[in-house]
Design a protein around this motif. Structure first.
Motif, mmCIF file in Angstrom:
data_model
loop_
_atom_site.group_PDB
_atom_site.id
_atom_site.type_symbol
_atom_site.label_atom_id
_atom_site.label_comp_id
_atom_site.label_asym_id
_atom_site.label_seq_id
_atom_site.Cartn_x
_atom_site.Cartn_y
_atom_site.Cartn_z
ATOM 1 N N GLN A 1 -7.407 -28.095 -41.291
ATOM 2 C CA GLN A 1 -6.945 -29.360 -40.583
ATOM 3 C C GLN A 1 -7.794 -30.466 -41.201
ATOM 4 O O GLN A 1 -7.259 -31.577 -41.520
ATOM 5 N N THR A 2 -8.856 -30.241 -41.769
ATOM 6 C CA THR A 2 -9.788 -31.455 -42.320
ATOM 7 C C THR A 2 -8.816 -31.857 -43.603
ATOM 8 O O THR A 2 -8.834 -32.917 -43.692
ATOM 9 N N TYR A 3 -8.454 -30.901 -44.400
ATOM 10 C CA TYR A 3 -7.922 -31.318 -45.668
ATOM 11 C C TYR A 3 -6.582 -31.988 -45.451
ATOM 12 O O TYR A 3 -6.270 -33.015 -46.019
ATOM 13 N N ARG A 4 -5.865 -31.559 -44.470
ATOM 14 C CA ARG A 4 -4.694 -32.298 -44.076
ATOM 15 C C ARG A 4 -4.870 -33.599 -43.988
ATOM 16 O O ARG A 4 -4.050 -34.679 -44.178
ATOM 17 N N SER A 5 -5.763 -34.025 -43.248
ATOM 18 C CA SER A 5 -6.265 -35.215 -42.699
ATOM 19 C C SER A 5 -6.680 -36.146 -43.727
ATOM 20 O O SER A 5 -6.499 -37.366 -43.661
ATOM 21 N N LEU A 6 -7.284 -35.411 -44.579
ATOM 22 C CA LEU A 6 -8.035 -36.252 -45.841
ATOM 23 C C LEU A 6 -6.939 -36.808 -46.675
ATOM 24 O O LEU A 6 -6.892 -37.952 -47.137
ATOM 25 N N ARG A 7 -5.775 -35.873 -46.873
ATOM 26 C CA ARG A 7 -4.755 -36.386 -47.721
ATOM 27 C C ARG A 7 -4.124 -37.595 -47.285
ATOM 28 O O ARG A 7 -3.357 -38.024 -47.991
ATOM 29 N N GLN A 8 -4.031 -37.688 -45.708
ATOM 30 C CA GLN A 8 -3.328 -38.819 -45.271
ATOM 31 C C GLN A 8 -4.152 -40.177 -45.011
ATOM 32 O O GLN A 8 -3.438 -41.176 -44.558
ATOM 33 N N SER A 9 -5.367 -40.067 -45.515
ATOM 34 C CA SER A 9 -6.301 -41.144 -44.886
ATOM 35 C C SER A 9 -6.158 -42.051 -46.376
ATOM 36 O O SER A 9 -6.268 -41.516 -47.576
ATOM 37 N N ARG A 10 -6.446 -43.444 -46.050
ATOM 38 C CA ARG A 10 -6.703 -44.370 -47.344
ATOM 39 C C ARG A 10 -8.324 -44.194 -47.635
ATOM 40 O O ARG A 10 -8.379 -44.867 -48.919
ATOM 41 N N ASP A 11 -9.049 -43.956 -46.772
ATOM 42 C CA ASP A 11 -10.565 -43.725 -47.462
ATOM 43 C C ASP A 11 -10.909 -42.551 -47.023
ATOM 44 O O ASP A 11 -11.644 -42.229 -45.820
ATOM 45 N N PRO A 12 -10.642 -41.459 -47.801
ATOM 46 C CA PRO A 12 -10.865 -39.922 -47.471
ATOM 47 C C PRO A 12 -12.708 -39.820 -47.296
ATOM 48 O O PRO A 12 -12.766 -38.922 -46.502
ATOM 49 N N GLY A 13 -13.367 -40.394 -47.735
ATOM 50 C CA GLY A 13 -14.933 -40.280 -47.875
ATOM 51 C C GLY A 13 -15.177 -40.663 -46.241
ATOM 52 O O GLY A 13 -16.097 -39.887 -45.544
ATOM 53 N N LEU A 14 -14.836 -41.837 -46.056
ATOM 54 C CA LEU A 14 -15.203 -42.307 -44.747
ATOM 55 C C LEU A 14 -14.477 -41.183 -43.758
ATOM 56 O O LEU A 14 -15.214 -41.058 -42.587
#
Length: 215
Positions: A89-102
């Motif tokens: 779930q985390t990886y899917r969310s990171l792919r959609q984020s403009r600031d994946p680190g935050l």
């Protein structure tokens, strides 16, 4: 992990459908912990969560080799499945984020809050947290009849794993491999789940069950 958790059908299906799995043998490196020897046909004994943190680390990375989740030490099939689901779930969310680190820091913090950890626990380093992840009787496969004086060691190990990710969001695996002690510490962890301890546990449990009840 091999005979108990990675061989679990549910875990196997999740790994096959959502991840690309690989491994690195850390035996003989300066960061390797200690353990009993095990014969190939020896049945697994009892073991607490996070035992042998230096012997095994489950590390989740993006295709570019950026680490976004870790789970150190022994994980039961249920615990491993929970980590796999969160990582997916985390990886899917990171792919959609403009600031994946935050976004990663936020997701890790939210999860720890849901598990009952306070923001102060996640943000503060102290010696006691490190000491309480070093050793537990469960690392030897020993089931204690009461609570450990060190508290919930497995819980503290989960906290240290999350803190590593929050403090090193999306760290490159090459940088991590230069100094894994940032994750597992400088002590030597010990893993000792084996048939001998399983027999000892059974004997201890029989003694506890035979104790007279005081009225």
């Amino acid at each position: 992990m091999r005979t108990v958790s990675f061989s679990d059908p549910t875990v196997g299906n999740t790994l096959a459908s959502k991840f690309i799995s690989t491994y690195t043998n850390t035996q003989g490196t300066a960061n390797t912990g200690m353990s009993f020897s095990h014969s190939p046909d020896e049945p697994p004994g009892p073991c607490g969560r996070g035992a042998g943190r230096q012997n095994v680390q489950t590390v989740f990375m993006t295709p570019a080799g950026k680490i976004y989740h870790v789970a150190t030490g022994f994980l039961s099939p249920d615990d491993l499945q929970a980590e796999l689901e969160f990582a997916s779930q985390t990886y899917r969310s990171l792919r959609q984020s403009r600031d994946p680190g935050l976004r990663l820091v936020g997701l890790q913090s939210e999860r720890m809050s849901e598990l009952g950890f306070s923001p102060t626990e996640l943000q503060t380093d102290n010696l006691m947290q490190e000491l309480t992840t070093m050793f537990s009787p469960s690392d030897l496969g020993i089931r204690m009849p009461g609570r450990s004086p060190l508290g919930d060691v497995g819980r503290n190990r989960m906290l240290r794993d999350a803190k590593f990710v929050v403090q090193n969001p999306l760290i490159d695996r090459h940088d991590f491999e230069q100094d894994p002690t940032r994750l597992v510490g400088h002590h030597k962890s010990f893993f000792g789940s084996n048939a001998l301890m399983n027999g000892l546990n059974n004997s201890m449990q029989r003694v506890v069950n035979q104790r007279p009840i005081r009225r």
